[in-house]
Design an enzyme around this catalytic site. Structure first.
Site, PDB file in Angstrom:
ATOM      1  N   SER A   1       0.833  -1.196   0.000  1.00 12.06           N
ATOM      2  CA  SER A   1       0.000   0.000   0.000  1.00 12.06           C
ATOM      3  C   SER A   1       0.869   1.247   0.000  1.00 12.06           C
ATOM      4  CB  SER A   1      -0.899   0.038   1.249  1.00 12.06           C
ATOM      5  OG  SER A   1      -1.570  -1.182   1.425  1.00 12.06           O
TER       6      SER A   1
ATOM      7  N   ASP B   1      10.282 -16.303  12.038  1.00 12.45           N
ATOM      8  CA  ASP B   1      11.616 -16.882  11.893  1.00 12.45           C
ATOM      9  C   ASP B   1      11.515 -18.382  11.645  1.00 12.45           C
ATOM     10  OD1 ASP B   1      13.623 -14.737  12.386  1.00 12.45           O
ATOM     11  OD2 ASP B   1      12.498 -14.536  14.249  1.00 12.45           O
TER      12      ASP B   1
END
Length: 788
Positions: free
Chosen positions: A257, A336
């Site tokens: 955006s 992660d």
């Protein structure tokens, strides 16, 4: 023979009768699924009467005595207008699409089930405070009563031969989990690809292809990260490989955006102004539903106007008269990949406290028209097992979305906030996928911060998979509100974000890098903001609609000066024709531009040819490699290669000039298939494809569910991001306290039903950039909801 003719006539009449009866029944079922717009309806659970007023565009104004009643009424209109959309959201994150669509969705459901989002959603609902839980219950009651008050099930279920399942409180949480899946990586795809590159490539080449910064950086604090130098040599095992090319000829779209703001000292209103456009996949109906909520809270009247997400009870972006806010997706590091050390038979994994058993979960997946199947998933203390790497080691995934604070309803507090500082505090407590929140207030202040949970990480985890078994690496909870990065009212009175890196220094360390966009869009917005000293809402709309291709100007110059030589022009008549479109001073992604299409596709084709062998090498090295997840930094490396043209990077059979010439030939041949070059405009290639997900399954009439396939201006490396079925899912420009001069666009209408009186309304303003109003207009339909 005489007896056969009357029999045939009678049979024909009977068949016509049954066909007419069937058509009438079908018509009545589709027509009965239209929402109730006028009159009265009684709802169980309302505390007082609620009025729902809609203007000619179907934009809903809900007037209630309290917030819970407003939530129930919003749930009512959401389900009447958009229940199928809501159903897809909850099924998407729960891994339950197979029960609706059958075996075609099974592989996706299996992939999603490792996250156990429905179970997590139930846990989150049970952990909510009383205020949030009551709000959620009110919304759920409204959804289910809205569905039950329809004269027939939404028409999509008629096509699928299914019956909709009632809404549950946990389904709202699942709707937000669907946004996590849309906006963040769900299986560590980027980290895995970077790790494959690190293992397969020399260190200097890996560093060159994954630069931390570039000349396009446009951080709001002015910080710059350097680009890695070009390697002295390139490995022949990579550059001379001849395997299959997998890079697409079309640039993949980047979910993200734009937003920006100017302070009161630069605005024509005296208040600050915020502009926001959220780029998502676009379909019918739109992601967002426009609404204005008016209710009482603590003896004050609250009026909040903006965009809601069907499936949730809050206003996602908008203005309450004191503050206005918008979002861009933050590509910080919110997950992660963990490399597990296991025992020999992989029944246990190593932790800082020794070996532990995996936690197993059995899940049943219902499949339409088939027997259900059972699958097994495994969890660790850090997160679910998501697969294994090329070394045969199991991988686990630590992700914000798996924690209890991933989703909550704290966002609703923005409806009563009065200044930037209050908005910052609410943002730091909100459970949504991490966003760059841009906020402007009536006092003239502007601000940026991260809205959503930010993990506190231990050790130099960086962007690559790690072994967490020693305790060196891990997450230690989440940042507190006073630790959140933010920037408030800079001296120049301007802020901007566009999915690229926002800040440096200590703030950057807290956010990390989860795959930022190239800074070209952000830099262009910044440039436009510094071209003037005063701005109205229409001035900011002009920035949102900016299609000048500043990023591609150097590619245009490359074609003009290095490719279109006199020798080549004399040999290629088509090149001579192309030259006239490439010599214009301004290069813009306008619908009528032939030159832009040539330059953009030339750049894409050069990129494909330059990196195809590398992509093939890495994919064969490890099937987990995805070029798409690492493509953004490669834009920086690509231009450096094109600019320096190093020997050894390309195959011996090729030269840089040959590559450029062949790329231009390919582009022009593609553009002139069955037509002259003059008709090969950007708008022809960049035609809208804003479709209902089931339209292709309905013969003849399915096309009437879609928006027109008209040409669109804009592209990916400029503020106006529009292309096919991807682009600005909304455009909002508003100054708090001056909402009457605000602007709002949506690519499709409020309606989910094609027979709605406002189906498709507003689409033309979005296409053409007409400044349509932010506030709802004159009431055309009024529905009164009564309490028992």
């Amino acid at each position: 023979m005489k007896n056969i003719k009357p029999f045939a006539i009678a049979l024909t009449l009977i068949l016509l009768f049954f066909l007419a009866t069937g058509a009438a029944w079908l018509y009545s079922r589709v027509d009965s699924a239209l929402p109730q717009l006028e009159g009265k309806a009684t709802l169980f659970g309302l505390n007082a009467t609620v009025n729902i007023e809609r203007d000619e565009f179907g934009i809903a104004t809900i007037k209630a005595e309290n917030r819970n009643d407003a939530a129930m009424a919003l749930g009512f209109v959401h389900s009447q207008e958009r229940f199928f959309q809501m159903d897809l959201l909850r099924r998407n994150s729960a891994g339950e699409l197979s029960s609706l669509f059958g075996e075609m969705a099974l592989d996706y459901d299996k992939k999603i089930r490792v996250h156990r989002f429905r179970e997590r959603a139930r846990t989150i609902v049970n952990s909510l405070g009383n205020h949030e839980l009551e709000l959620l219950k009110a919304y759920t009651r409204g959804v289910n009563q809205g569905l039950e008050r329809l004269g027939a099930n939404p028409f999509e279920y008629l096509l699928l031969q299914q019956t909709p399942v009632l809404w549950q409180e946990e389904d709202t949480v699942l709707s937000v989990f669907s946004m996590y899946l849309d906006l963040q990586y769900s299986a560590g795809e980027r980290e895995l690809s970077l790790d494959i590159m690190r293992k397969a490539l020399p260190a200097d080449l890996f560093a060159f292809l994954t630069p931390k910064g570039s000349k396009w950086d446009a951080a709001i604090d002015g910080s710059q990260f350097s680009q890695s130098p070009m390697p002295a040599n390139f490995p022949k095992t990579i550059t001379s490989d001849g395997r299959t090319v997998s890079i697409s000829k079309r640039e993949p779209k980047f979910v993200g955006s734009n937003n920006w703001s100017v302070s009161g000292k630069l605005s024509t209103t005296g208040s600050a102004i915020v502009a926001n456009d959220m780029h998502l996949g676009i379909r019918v109906p739109n992601t967002w539903y426009r609404a204005s909520l008016i209710y009482s809270s603590n003896d004050k009247t609250v009026k909040i106007t903006g965009a809601t997400l069907p499936g949730t009870p809050n206003v996602v972006v908008g203005s309450n008269g004191s503050i206005a806010w918008g979002f861009t997706n933050s590509y910080g590091d919110w997950s992660d990949v963990i490399v597990l050390e296991t025992n020999e038979d992989k029944s246990q994994y190593l932790t800082p406290d020794g070996f532990k058993n995996f936690t197993s979960h059995s899940q049943m997946i219902a499949i339409k028209d088939q027997e259900s199947i059972e699958i097994q998933t495994q969890d660790t203390i850090w997160g679910p097992v998501i697969g294994e790497n090329s070394d045969g080691k199991l991988l686990a995934y630590r992700w914000v979305a798996h924690d209890i604070n991933a989703v909550n309803l704290a966002h609703v507090q923005l409806e009563s906030a009065t200044n930037v500082d209050q908005a910052f505090n609410i943002a730091a407590q909100s459970g949504i996928p991490a966003q760059n929140m841009m906020v402007a207030d009536i006092h003239g202040d502007i601000g940026w911060t991260i809205m959503g949970p930010i993990p506190r990480k231990r050790g130099e985890i960086d962007e690559l998979p790690k072994d967490w078994s020693t305790g060196e690496f891990g997450w230690d909870g989440y940042l507190t509100p006073d630790e959140y990065p933010n920037v408030k009212s800079p001296a120049d009175g301007r802020l901007w974000t566009a999915n690229s890196r926002i800040v440096g220094g200590e703030m950057y360390k807290k956010i990390g890098n989860g795959g930022y966009a190239l800074g070209a869009r952000g830099q262009q917005i910044k440039q436009r903001l510094f071209e003037k000293e005063q701005f109205s809402e229409k001035d900011l709309l002009a920035i949102a609609l900016d299609t000048e291709a500043i990023y591609l100007k150097r590619w245009q110059k490359l074609v003009q000066e290095k490719v279109l030589t006199e020798q080549m022009l004399s040999q290629k008549p088509l090149w001579q024709e192309a030259k006239q479109y490439l010599t214009k001073d301004t290069l813009s992604a306008n619908v009528e531009s032939v030159g832009y299409r040539i330059v953009k596709n030339f750049k894409t084709e050069v990129k494909r040819r330059v990196f195809s062998q590398l992509d093939s090498y890495l994919t064969n090295y490890d099937a987990n490699f995805s070029f798409k997840t690492v493509r953004n930094p490669l834009e920086v490396s690509l231009w450096k290669l094109v600019e320096m043209q190093p020997e050894g990077f390309l195959t011996q059979e090729n030269t840089w000039l040959t590559l450029f010439n062949d790329a231009l030939d390919t582009v022009l041949e593609d553009m002139t298939q069955d037509q002259p070059l003059a008709k090969a405009t950007w708008g022809q290639e960049n035609a809208a494809a804003i479709n209902h997900p089931l339209s292709s399954a309905i013969p003849i009439f399915g096309k009437y569910l879609n928006m027109p396939a008209e040409p669109l201006a804009g592209d990916g490396f400029m503020p106006r991001v529009d292309g096919g079925g991807f682009g600005a899912s909304e455009r909002m420009i508003v100054s708090p306290g001056h909402e009457e001069s605000g602007i709002f666009h949506m690519p499709t209408s409020q309606a989910g039903h094609p027979w709605s009186p406002y189906f498709g309304k507003g689409h033309n303003d979005w296409v053409n950039g007409n400044p349509s109003p932010f506030l709802p207009g004159k009431t055309k339909y009024k529905l009164t909801l009564l309490s028992y």
